[in-house]
Design a protein around this motif. Structure first.
Motif, PDB file in Angstrom:
ATOM      1  N   ARG A   1       0.744  -1.044   0.042  1.00  0.00           N
ATOM      2  CA  ARG A   1       0.021   0.073  -0.074  1.00  0.00           C
ATOM      3  C   ARG A   1       0.985   1.195   0.102  1.00  0.00           C
TER       4      ARG A   1
ATOM      5  N   LEU B   1       2.219   1.723  -3.412  1.00  0.00           N
ATOM      6  CA  LEU B   1       1.104   2.243  -4.294  1.00  0.00           C
ATOM      7  C   LEU B   1       0.785   3.930  -4.055  1.00  0.00           C
TER       8      LEU B   1
ATOM      9  N   GLN C   1       1.510   7.039  -6.807  1.00  0.00           N
ATOM     10  CA  GLN C   1       0.299   7.990  -6.866  1.00  0.00           C
ATOM     11  C   GLN C   1       0.657   9.265  -6.853  1.00  0.00           C
TER      12      GLN C   1
ATOM     13  N   ASP D   1      -0.694  11.013 -14.608  1.00  0.00           N
ATOM     14  CA  ASP D   1      -1.693  10.015 -14.515  1.00  0.00           C
ATOM     15  C   ASP D   1      -3.002  10.534 -14.091  1.00  0.00           C
TER      16      ASP D   1
ATOM     17  N   ARG E   1      -6.326   6.857 -10.388  1.00  0.00           N
ATOM     18  CA  ARG E   1      -5.814   5.837 -11.072  1.00  0.00           C
ATOM     19  C   ARG E   1      -5.534   4.507 -10.198  1.00  0.00           C
ATOM     20  N   TYR E   2      -4.857   5.069  -9.158  1.00  0.00           N
ATOM     21  CA  TYR E   2      -4.449   4.140  -8.196  1.00  0.00           C
ATOM     22  C   TYR E   2      -5.078   3.667  -6.741  1.00  0.00           C
ATOM     23  N   ASP E   3      -6.427   4.533  -6.840  1.00  0.00           N
ATOM     24  CA  ASP E   3      -7.400   4.587  -5.787  1.00  0.00           C
ATOM     25  C   ASP E   3      -7.967   3.050  -5.585  1.00  0.00           C
TER      26      ASP E   3
ATOM     27  N   LEU F   1      -6.857  -0.060  -6.366  1.00  0.00           N
ATOM     28  CA  LEU F   1      -5.788  -0.724  -6.031  1.00  0.00           C
ATOM     29  C   LEU F   1      -5.467  -0.660  -4.352  1.00  0.00           C
ATOM     30  N   ILE F   2      -5.235   0.801  -4.127  1.00  0.00           N
ATOM     31  CA  ILE F   2      -5.106   1.106  -2.772  1.00  0.00           C
ATOM     32  C   ILE F   2      -6.030   0.558  -1.921  1.00  0.00           C
TER      33      ILE F   2
END
Length: 88
Positions: free
Chosen positions: A37, A40, A44, A51, A55-57, A59-60
């Protein structure tokens, strides 16, 4: 990285405390997931200008959800206390 810091301090100050194998496995999983985490979050932050903003929310959130499943929402100290009571 609250679980990583907490259990690192516990191990540093008190040794292994004779954790059960399943408990040690959970600690290792928590450390891995918190590191994932954190990575990531850093990616981010690093690419926030290039980006898409979210975009990474997902996944987080997925990693955070995994941490919550493992800990049942307990803080590190409460999780350790729960384990101590289970072993009594």
């Amino acid at each position: 990285m609250q679980y990583t810091k907490f259990f690192s301090a516990v191990l540093r100050d008190h040794g292994s405390l004779n954790f059960e194998p399943d408990q040690l496995k959970l600690i290792m999983n928590l450390i891995h997931l918190e590191g994932k985490r954190e990575g990531l979050l850093q990616v981010q932050e690093r690419f926030k200008k290039t980006d898409p903003p979210n975009r990474y929310d997902l996944l987080i959130k997925a990693v955070t959800d995994q941490i919550n499943v493992i800990t049942n929402g307990f803080t590190p100290n409460l999780l350790l206390q729960k384990w101590k009571h289970e072993n009594d």
